[in-house]
Design an enzyme around this catalytic site. Structure first.
Site, mmCIF file in Angstrom:
data_model
loop_
_atom_site.group_PDB
_atom_site.id
_atom_site.type_symbol
_atom_site.label_atom_id
_atom_site.label_comp_id
_atom_site.label_asym_id
_atom_site.label_seq_id
_atom_site.Cartn_x
_atom_site.Cartn_y
_atom_site.Cartn_z
ATOM 1 N N ASP A 9 0.783 -1.255 0.000
ATOM 2 C CA ASP A 9 0.000 0.000 0.000
ATOM 3 C C ASP A 9 0.813 1.302 0.000
ATOM 4 O O ASP A 9 0.485 2.237 0.743
ATOM 5 C CB ASP A 9 -0.971 0.018 1.203
ATOM 6 N N LYS A 106 -7.120 -4.855 -3.095
ATOM 7 C CA LYS A 106 -7.889 -5.418 -1.984
ATOM 8 C C LYS A 106 -8.814 -4.363 -1.401
ATOM 9 O O LYS A 106 -8.569 -3.164 -1.549
ATOM 10 C CB LYS A 106 -6.936 -5.952 -0.908
ATOM 11 N N CYS A 151 -2.129 -2.773 7.604
ATOM 12 C CA CYS A 151 -2.018 -3.701 6.472
ATOM 13 C C CYS A 151 -0.739 -4.535 6.488
ATOM 14 O O CYS A 151 -0.763 -5.704 6.094
ATOM 15 C CB CYS A 151 -2.207 -2.943 5.167
#
Ligand code: VGL
Ligand code: ZN
Length: 197
Positions: A9, A106, A151
């Protein structure tokens, strides 16, 4: 051949100026760009939410960002709107080298968030990454990126649960650190046998 780098990310919204800016988020880019050369396989993830996603505080009347809500699968932290599909905030930071072998998106189902690169937050819906890594013969994972305590940690924990060897390079990660979430995440990862370097 059996090692992969998982870059979590590194998107505009998690960097300074972004909608859910992680302090120092852009400082991970230089070390990650360097590390990419050392890995045969590089996987990047991208948080990728539809507008009106259930993890956004704006989707819950009366709720503010960083409060929680009870969703079907349990307690969910509510975030500012971030990483909306095809927005500038959802793009990889322009300084990041994006020459990975695979990009996993995601969090694209409205009703369910996905911190982990392996399973959504219900802990059962797979993203497909496990199969990709196994069919490529990969057994060891090195994790870097944003955010350490969400994450990155959820991905590392799931990877251990699936039996991969996992190390997290903390210098190439930055945390949100909400109410002690960084310490909790580090303890949880340590307890599951994640190595730190
Ligand atoms: C993340 C909060 C919400 C992360 C993603 O990348 O750690 N955190 N969505
Ligand atoms: Zn998100």
């Amino acid at each position: 051949m059996s090692k992969a780098l998982l870059v979590i990310d590194v998107q505009n919204d998690f960097c300074p100026g972004g909608a859910l800016a992680v302090p120092g988020g852009d400082e991970v880019i230089a070390p990650i760009n360097e590390m990419m050369a050392d890995f045969e396989t590089v996987v990047l993830t991208q948080d990728w939410h539809p507008a009106g996603h259930s993890s956004f505080a704006s989707s819950h009347a009366g709720k503010q960002p960083f409060e929680t809500a009870e969703l079907d699968y349990g307690t969910q932290v509510l975030w500012p709107d971030h990483c909306v599909q095809n927005s500038d905030g959802a793009k990889f930071h322009p300084a990041l080298r994006v020459d990975g072998d695979l990009i996993i998106r995601k969090g694209f189902r409205t009703a369910i968030d996905s911190y982990s690169a392996f399973f959504e937050n219900d802990q059962v819906t797979p993203t497909g990454l496990e199969g990709y890594l196994r069919t490529r013969g990969i057994k060891e994972l090195t994790l870097v990126g944003l955010a350490t305590d969400f994450c990155v940690a959820f991905s590392a924990m799931d990877a251990r649960r699936l039996g991969f060897d996992v190390s997290v390079v903390l210098d190439a990660c930055r945390a949100i650190d909400l109410d002690g979430s960084l310490e909790t995440a580090l303890n949880n990862m340590r307890g599951r046998g994640v190595l730190f370097s």
